[in-house]
Design a protein around this motif. Structure first.
Motif, PDB file in Angstrom:
ATOM      1  N   THR A  18      26.877  24.677  43.951  1.00  0.00           N
ATOM      2  CA  THR A  18      27.728  25.392  45.083  1.00  0.00           C
ATOM      3  C   THR A  18      27.918  26.787  44.919  1.00  0.00           C
ATOM      4  OG1 THR A  18      28.813  23.232  45.599  1.00  0.00           O
ATOM      5  CG2 THR A  18      29.951  25.103  46.318  1.00  0.00           C
ATOM      6  N   LEU A  19      28.410  27.225  43.354  1.00  0.00           N
ATOM      7  CA  LEU A  19      28.558  28.448  42.980  1.00  0.00           C
ATOM      8  C   LEU A  19      27.674  29.314  43.309  1.00  0.00           C
ATOM      9  CD1 LEU A  19      30.843  28.017  39.823  1.00  0.00           C
ATOM     10  CD2 LEU A  19      31.743  28.666  42.147  1.00  0.00           C
ATOM     11  N   ILE A  20      26.379  29.029  43.169  1.00  0.00           N
ATOM     12  CA  ILE A  20      25.189  29.641  43.188  1.00  0.00           C
ATOM     13  C   ILE A  20      24.966  30.093  44.764  1.00  0.00           C
ATOM     14  CG2 ILE A  20      22.718  29.646  43.234  1.00  0.00           C
ATOM     15  CD1 ILE A  20      22.630  27.879  40.733  1.00  0.00           C
ATOM     16  N   ILE A  21      25.408  29.116  45.584  1.00  0.00           N
ATOM     17  CA  ILE A  21      25.216  29.243  47.169  1.00  0.00           C
ATOM     18  C   ILE A  21      26.265  30.386  47.579  1.00  0.00           C
ATOM     19  CG2 ILE A  21      25.429  28.364  49.223  1.00  0.00           C
ATOM     20  CD1 ILE A  21      24.371  25.742  48.052  1.00  0.00           C
ATOM     21  N   VAL A  22      27.462  30.230  46.920  1.00  0.00           N
ATOM     22  CA  VAL A  22      28.486  31.208  47.221  1.00  0.00           C
ATOM     23  C   VAL A  22      28.310  32.627  46.637  1.00  0.00           C
ATOM     24  CG1 VAL A  22      30.772  31.703  46.599  1.00  0.00           C
ATOM     25  CG2 VAL A  22      30.210  29.566  47.108  1.00  0.00           C
ATOM     26  N   ALA A  23      27.387  32.661  45.632  1.00  0.00           N
ATOM     27  CA  ALA A  23      27.088  33.967  45.220  1.00  0.00           C
ATOM     28  C   ALA A  23      25.995  34.581  46.142  1.00  0.00           C
ATOM     29  CB  ALA A  23      26.482  33.921  43.849  1.00  0.00           C
ATOM     30  N   PHE A  24      25.034  33.615  46.780  1.00  0.00           N
ATOM     31  CA  PHE A  24      24.009  34.207  47.682  1.00  0.00           C
ATOM     32  C   PHE A  24      24.817  34.670  48.807  1.00  0.00           C
ATOM     33  CE2 PHE A  24      20.768  32.441  44.991  1.00  0.00           C
ATOM     34  CZ  PHE A  24      19.525  33.099  45.310  1.00  0.00           C
ATOM     35  N   SER A  25      25.867  33.850  49.401  1.00  0.00           N
ATOM     36  CA  SER A  25      26.577  34.031  50.681  1.00  0.00           C
ATOM     37  C   SER A  25      27.168  35.661  50.331  1.00  0.00           C
ATOM     38  CB  SER A  25      27.604  33.168  50.910  1.00  0.00           C
ATOM     39  OG  SER A  25      27.019  31.893  50.914  1.00  0.00           O
ATOM     40  N   ALA A  64      19.766  28.350  49.621  1.00  0.00           N
ATOM     41  CA  ALA A  64      20.870  29.409  50.158  1.00  0.00           C
ATOM     42  C   ALA A  64      20.226  30.642  51.064  1.00  0.00           C
ATOM     43  CB  ALA A  64      20.952  30.307  48.760  1.00  0.00           C
ATOM     44  N   LEU A  65      18.881  30.753  51.101  1.00  0.00           N
ATOM     45  CA  LEU A  65      18.271  31.776  51.844  1.00  0.00           C
ATOM     46  C   LEU A  65      18.647  31.629  53.397  1.00  0.00           C
ATOM     47  CD1 LEU A  65      16.326  34.352  51.240  1.00  0.00           C
ATOM     48  CD2 LEU A  65      14.515  32.980  51.830  1.00  0.00           C
ATOM     49  N   PRO A  66      18.506  30.754  54.036  1.00  0.00           N
ATOM     50  CA  PRO A  66      18.766  30.986  55.692  1.00  0.00           C
ATOM     51  C   PRO A  66      19.989  31.142  56.168  1.00  0.00           C
ATOM     52  CG  PRO A  66      17.668  28.584  54.978  1.00  0.00           C
ATOM     53  CD  PRO A  66      18.282  29.356  53.817  1.00  0.00           C
ATOM     54  N   ALA A  79      32.507  33.590  54.315  1.00  0.00           N
ATOM     55  CA  ALA A  79      31.358  33.406  53.672  1.00  0.00           C
ATOM     56  C   ALA A  79      31.579  32.201  52.428  1.00  0.00           C
ATOM     57  CB  ALA A  79      30.654  34.690  53.049  1.00  0.00           C
ATOM     58  N   PHE A  80      32.818  32.347  51.784  1.00  0.00           N
ATOM     59  CA  PHE A  80      33.044  31.500  50.820  1.00  0.00           C
ATOM     60  C   PHE A  80      33.298  30.124  51.239  1.00  0.00           C
ATOM     61  CE2 PHE A  80      36.010  29.175  48.461  1.00  0.00           C
ATOM     62  CZ  PHE A  80      35.684  29.353  46.897  1.00  0.00           C
ATOM     63  N   ILE A  81      33.948  29.887  52.426  1.00  0.00           N
ATOM     64  CA  ILE A  81      34.111  28.709  52.955  1.00  0.00           C
ATOM     65  C   ILE A  81      32.788  28.084  53.546  1.00  0.00           C
ATOM     66  CG2 ILE A  81      35.254  27.533  55.050  1.00  0.00           C
ATOM     67  CD1 ILE A  81      37.443  29.340  55.023  1.00  0.00           C
ATOM     68  N   PRO A  85      40.403  25.574  45.627  1.00  0.00           N
ATOM     69  CA  PRO A  85      39.865  26.771  45.731  1.00  0.00           C
ATOM     70  C   PRO A  85      39.679  27.495  47.017  1.00  0.00           C
ATOM     71  CG  PRO A  85      38.432  25.210  44.707  1.00  0.00           C
ATOM     72  CD  PRO A  85      39.401  24.369  45.523  1.00  0.00           C
ATOM     73  N   ILE A  86      39.898  26.846  48.155  1.00  0.00           N
ATOM     74  CA  ILE A  86      39.780  27.541  49.553  1.00  0.00           C
ATOM     75  C   ILE A  86      41.101  27.944  49.782  1.00  0.00           C
ATOM     76  CG2 ILE A  86      39.406  27.180  52.035  1.00  0.00           C
ATOM     77  CD1 ILE A  86      37.255  25.349  51.536  1.00  0.00           C
TER      78      ILE A  86
END
Length: 276
Positions: A77-84, A145-147, A203-205, A254-255
């Protein structure tokens, strides 16, 4: 100047008290969920229910990370957030280009970007999946994460906000010898701090709550996110309410923290929008 009567003051107090009571009623389920995550299972299901734990315990969270692989889900999830957040930078860059540069087809391209907002994301999932499959990105973190890195709504907001930046300020910076990328980093981005805060929260949410796309693109449990892990928890431990409360609290807190940190920037954004 109109003086305030005692009736107006009483009405304001009544409205304030009513809103305060309603706010407490709205917050009560969240407070009970967070406190219940520190209770034992027997205390969670006891009647009448208790609000404050009789004995605090971290066993529920230990169970999540030791037996439910929540550590793996958290990392993904943190990786996806970083990409966001990387996508947030790209959205700002695109918005700056649409706002401050004149090039052939700019308006048509911008309207085309806006038109994509009318297309539900569910409609594009199959084409996006086929494209990623041809690129051998299915069942990978990059494919997950890309799309979601770039979005039309974010580009639109950045473009509208950056359009208000005076062109004279940018020209003065160019005369001082600054390049275009430096102008974007040192002038446009700092001025756009309020909209960056708003889009950062969104983006984080979106990254934190990513659920449907990871299930579609990944078939390896080691690539699942926290939302998917919470759904697995609900299926495997349907009768363990304390464990479910711990998982839900771990998703929600966290949110709330992120919102509290950036709320002053959101208020500032609304204030600036009101002055315009």
């Amino acid at each position: 100047m109109k003086t305030r009567t005692s009736g107006d003051t009483s009405l304001q107090w009544l409205i304030g008290i009513l809103l305060g009571v309603l706010s407490l009623l709205m917050l009560l389920p969240f407070v009970w969920m967070i406190l219940s995550s520190f209770k034992t299972e027997s205390e969670v299901v006891q009647i009448p229910p208790t609000l404050w734990p009789q004995q605090f315990t971290l066993n529920n969270f230990n169970e999540l990370f030791e037996n439910m692989q929540f550590g793996v889900y958290l990392r993904n999830t943190l990786i996806i957030v970083a990409f966001s957040f990387l996508g947030l930078f790209l959205n700002a860059l695109a918005g700056f280009a649409f706002a401050k540069y004149q090039f052939k087809g700019r308006d048509g391209l911008f309207y085309l970007v806006l038109a994509t907002m009318m297309i539900p994301s569910q409609v594009t999932m199959i084409p996006v999946y086929l494209i990623l499959n041809m690129m051998s990105l299915t069942n990978t973190m990059l494919g997950i994460a890309l799309p979601s890195m770039v979005g039309a709504f974010a580009i639109f907001l950045f473009r509208q906000f950056m359009s208000t930046i005076p062109d004279e300020l940018l020209e003065a910076t160019r005369l001082d010898g600054a390049g275009e990328f430096r102008i974007f980093l040192q002038i446009a981005l700092p001025i756009s701090k309020p909209i960056l805060a708003v889009q950062g929260i969104l983006a984080f949410i979106a990254g934190w709550n990513s659920f449907l796309w990871p299930i579609i693109i990944a078939n390896d449990e080691k690539l699942y996110t926290l939302s998917v892990g919470l759904q697995l928890l609900k299926g495997q431990y349907a009768g363990n309410f304390a464990l479910q409360m711990a998982g839900s609290a771990f998703m929600v807190v966290p949110i709330i923290i992120i919102f509290i940190i950036f709320q002053k920037h959101i208020i500032e954004n609304y204030s600036i929008s009101g002055m315009k």
